[in-house]
Design a protein around this motif. Structure first.
Motif, mmCIF file in Angstrom:
data_model
loop_
_atom_site.group_PDB
_atom_site.id
_atom_site.type_symbol
_atom_site.label_atom_id
_atom_site.label_comp_id
_atom_site.label_asym_id
_atom_site.label_seq_id
_atom_site.Cartn_x
_atom_site.Cartn_y
_atom_site.Cartn_z
ATOM 1 N N ALA A 219 0.578 -0.971 -0.011
ATOM 2 C CA ALA A 219 -0.170 0.225 -0.142
ATOM 3 C C ALA A 219 0.971 1.705 -0.370
ATOM 4 O O ALA A 219 0.404 2.418 -0.525
ATOM 5 C CB ALA A 219 -1.009 -0.001 1.468
ATOM 6 N N VAL A 220 1.903 1.340 0.629
ATOM 7 C CA VAL A 220 2.929 2.495 0.746
ATOM 8 C C VAL A 220 3.397 2.680 -0.381
ATOM 9 O O VAL A 220 3.414 4.188 -1.499
ATOM 10 C CB VAL A 220 3.893 2.120 1.727
ATOM 11 N N ALA A 221 3.914 1.548 -1.401
ATOM 12 C CA ALA A 221 4.409 1.711 -2.175
ATOM 13 C C ALA A 221 3.605 2.185 -3.190
ATOM 14 O O ALA A 221 4.560 2.576 -4.867
ATOM 15 C CB ALA A 221 5.019 0.104 -3.083
ATOM 16 N N GLY A 222 2.243 2.185 -3.519
ATOM 17 C CA GLY A 222 2.136 2.640 -4.810
ATOM 18 C C GLY A 222 1.677 4.033 -4.535
ATOM 19 O O GLY A 222 1.329 4.528 -5.280
ATOM 20 N N ASP A 223 1.410 4.320 -3.350
ATOM 21 C CA ASP A 223 2.003 6.144 -3.486
ATOM 22 C C ASP A 223 3.485 6.949 -3.568
ATOM 23 O O ASP A 223 2.986 7.726 -3.583
ATOM 24 C CB ASP A 223 1.460 6.558 -1.792
ATOM 25 N N ASP A 224 4.341 5.602 -2.885
ATOM 26 C CA ASP A 224 5.739 6.430 -3.158
ATOM 27 C C ASP A 224 6.356 5.644 -4.111
ATOM 28 O O ASP A 224 6.984 4.699 -3.674
ATOM 29 C CB ASP A 224 6.237 5.724 -1.567
ATOM 30 N N PRO A 225 6.716 6.122 -5.432
ATOM 31 C CA PRO A 225 7.459 4.703 -6.191
ATOM 32 C C PRO A 225 8.740 4.612 -6.030
ATOM 33 O O PRO A 225 9.925 3.684 -7.328
ATOM 34 C CB PRO A 225 6.582 5.624 -7.874
ATOM 35 N N ALA A 226 9.627 5.466 -4.840
ATOM 36 C CA ALA A 226 11.139 5.221 -5.237
ATOM 37 C C ALA A 226 11.446 4.528 -3.584
ATOM 38 O O ALA A 226 12.144 4.282 -3.829
ATOM 39 C CB ALA A 226 11.447 6.971 -4.250
ATOM 40 N N VAL A 227 10.108 3.992 -2.952
ATOM 41 C CA VAL A 227 10.361 3.733 -1.603
ATOM 42 C C VAL A 227 11.109 1.678 -1.380
ATOM 43 O O VAL A 227 9.792 1.309 -2.750
ATOM 44 C CB VAL A 227 9.991 3.808 -0.187
ATOM 45 N N HIS A 228 11.638 1.105 -1.138
ATOM 46 C CA HIS A 228 11.833 -0.084 -1.250
ATOM 47 C C HIS A 228 11.450 -0.873 0.623
ATOM 48 O O HIS A 228 11.729 -0.765 1.005
ATOM 49 C CB HIS A 228 12.875 -1.123 -1.855
ATOM 50 N N LEU A 229 11.103 -2.165 -0.126
ATOM 51 C CA LEU A 229 11.251 -2.926 1.412
ATOM 52 C C LEU A 229 12.084 -3.974 1.374
ATOM 53 O O LEU A 229 12.842 -4.664 0.364
ATOM 54 C CB LEU A 229 9.524 -3.818 1.837
ATOM 55 N N VAL A 230 13.595 -3.140 2.612
ATOM 56 C CA VAL A 230 14.059 -4.791 2.854
ATOM 57 C C VAL A 230 13.509 -6.252 4.068
ATOM 58 O O VAL A 230 14.096 -5.654 5.486
ATOM 59 C CB VAL A 230 15.841 -4.425 2.780
ATOM 60 N N LEU A 231 14.343 -7.061 3.875
ATOM 61 C CA LEU A 231 13.820 -8.335 4.843
ATOM 62 C C LEU A 231 15.070 -8.823 5.101
ATOM 63 O O LEU A 231 15.756 -9.796 4.156
ATOM 64 C CB LEU A 231 12.607 -9.101 4.049
ATOM 65 N N ALA A 232 15.972 -8.271 5.434
ATOM 66 C CA ALA A 232 17.187 -8.948 5.944
ATOM 67 C C ALA A 232 17.059 -10.012 7.729
ATOM 68 O O ALA A 232 17.078 -9.829 8.523
ATOM 69 C CB ALA A 232 17.823 -7.697 6.362
ATOM 70 N N GLY A 233 17.495 -11.181 6.787
ATOM 71 C CA GLY A 233 17.585 -12.596 8.327
ATOM 72 C C GLY A 233 17.052 -13.321 8.200
ATOM 73 O O GLY A 233 16.752 -13.816 6.890
ATOM 74 N N PRO A 234 17.533 -14.380 8.381
ATOM 75 C CA PRO A 234 17.338 -15.936 8.148
ATOM 76 C C PRO A 234 15.594 -16.819 7.553
ATOM 77 O O PRO A 234 15.445 -15.642 8.489
ATOM 78 C CB PRO A 234 18.453 -17.156 9.397
ATOM 79 N N ASP A 235 15.532 -17.558 6.348
ATOM 80 C CA ASP A 235 14.397 -18.038 6.638
ATOM 81 C C ASP A 235 13.480 -18.730 8.693
ATOM 82 O O ASP A 235 15.206 -18.766 8.969
ATOM 83 C CB ASP A 235 14.331 -19.255 5.743
ATOM 84 N N GLY A 236 12.646 -18.272 7.769
ATOM 85 C CA GLY A 236 12.163 -19.251 9.303
ATOM 86 C C GLY A 236 10.746 -20.509 8.784
ATOM 87 O O GLY A 236 10.346 -20.194 7.040
ATOM 88 N N ASP A 237 9.817 -20.767 10.009
ATOM 89 C CA ASP A 237 8.995 -21.475 9.330
ATOM 90 C C ASP A 237 7.754 -20.830 8.414
ATOM 91 O O ASP A 237 6.613 -21.234 8.117
ATOM 92 C CB ASP A 237 8.097 -21.784 10.489
#
Length: 377
Positions: A219-237
């Motif tokens: 939803a945020v990205a639809g209004d802000d074309p420059a922002v990204h989301l970064v998920l850093a960390g090991p896999d889990g369930d």
């Protein structure tokens, strides 16, 4: 024999969590032992219940604490502890005055025992947590009279309910934050391939609520074309569900899964982040958002578990299951004036959590245990 007022208190502390790939408990235990080892009133011995890692403890410690190991597998020891009050921990450590089990396990001992319980999600919401195989050992330690240490008042209250013990057997001592230095924002942005990004640090387990974060970010990205989301960390369930959410998102191409990152990369990612997001459904403490505050990053977090207690008014707190509210808070935290205010508040909040203070309060608790005058605090 009564100890003289000027003699050091002999404390045995479980260093087993320091071995292998360190989890949050491992990092906390390591920093606790480091801080305790600097105190003149304590004589610290770190023990490890392990066969394979028994030669690695001294290297893992890197402190003035002595090490105590025996060539016996942890599985055999814990099987014995489930049936009887032997072998006592003094078989590893020699004579001591107090024992501190730093990872849910309070061993049999001839002296007072303190056991750290960091959260009880495994008992209250087991679907959100990996199974805690130490529950039986916790109960046996409590039956032997062990006292409990927690990292938050929130968990202190729950421990009494879950294990049926009185409040005077539970003490909250907040941990500190490591001063690890500043990361490099340019390297952080290079790692992500984005100039502006919201960051999440942690394992992709159900409790971390990352699926909801991906939906809110969409939803945020639809209004802000420059922002990204970064998920850093090991896999889990929850990794398969996170992958599905990213695939279903309209702006999934702007969600980056980095997997496990090193300590240096973690600092770089924090340095380059525009906002830190932590929508966890439950937490016993919450180190990652405090690390973000220390690094000067505005924080959006869930109003769940211990997070409101630990983060205070220095974060935008939101119901973790409310996607719209989470999206709105992320958008708000990206505004320059709001971000600046959160950074100022965050620096002050993070500064409250110091390892020297933690060691001082634990030392006071150990002395009260050894003298038989422990009261809730």
């Amino acid at each position: 024999m009564r100890r003289s007022p000027t003699s050091q208190l002999r404390v045995a502390v479980d260093g087993t969590p320091l071995l292998g790939v360190r989890t949050g408990v491992g990092h906390t235990a390591a920093a606790t032992i480091d801080a305790l080892s600097t105190r003149d009133d304590l004589d610290v011995t770190a023990y490890a219940i392990t066969w394979r890692g028994r030669r690695a403890l001294a290297t893992a410690l890197g402190t003035a604490a002595r090490t105590a190991v025996r060539p016996i597998p942890a599985r055999a020891v814990q099987a014995a502890w489930r049936r009887m009050n032997a072998p006592r921990i003094e078989w590893w450590t020699g004579p001591v005055d107090v024992v501190h089990g730093t990872n849910y396990v309070g061993p049999p001992a001839r002296v007072p025992v303190l056991v750290s319980i960091y959260d009880v999600t495994f008992a209250i919401n087991p679907e959100l947590a990996a199974p805690n195989h130490n529950v039986e050992l916790i109960r046996r330690a409590l039956d032997r009279g062990a006292m409990v240490h927690t990292n938050s008042e929130h968990v202190s209250a729950l421990v009494g309910d879950v294990f049926g013990i009185s409040a005077d057997r539970v003490t909250c001592v907040y941990p500190g934050l490591l001063t690890t230095g500043a990361g490099d924002a340019e390297r952080g942005r290079a790692l992500t391939g984005a100039e502006r990004y919201a960051l999440f640090l942690g394992q992709l387990g159900p409790r971390k609520n990352v699926v909801q974060l991906v939906r809110a970010f969409d939803a945020v990205a639809g209004d802000d074309p420059a922002v990204h989301l970064v998920l850093a960390g090991p896999d889990g369930d929850d990794s398969p569900n996170v992958a599905h959410a990213i695939g279903a998102a309209t702006h999934g191409d702007r969600v980056h899964r980095l997997g496990y990152v090193s300590s240096a990369e973690r600092l770089d990612l924090l340095a380059g982040a525009s906002v830190f997001t932590f929508p966890s459904l439950d937490e016993g403490f919450g180190h990652p958002p405090l690390e973000a505050m220390q690094a000067g990053v505005p924080v959006v977090a869930a109003d769940a578990g211990s997070l409101p207690e630990v983060l205070g008014d220095a974060a935008l707190l939101v119901a973790p299951t409310d996607t719209d509210a989470l999206a709105a808070s992320i958008t708000r935290a990206l505004l320059p004036d709001v971000a600046a205010d959160l950074v100022t508040r965050g620096h002050a909040q993070a500064a409250r959590y110091r390892w020297d203070r933690c060691a001082s309060e634990l030392s006071d608790l150990y002395h009260r245990l050894a003298s038989g005058t422990t009261e809730a605090s």
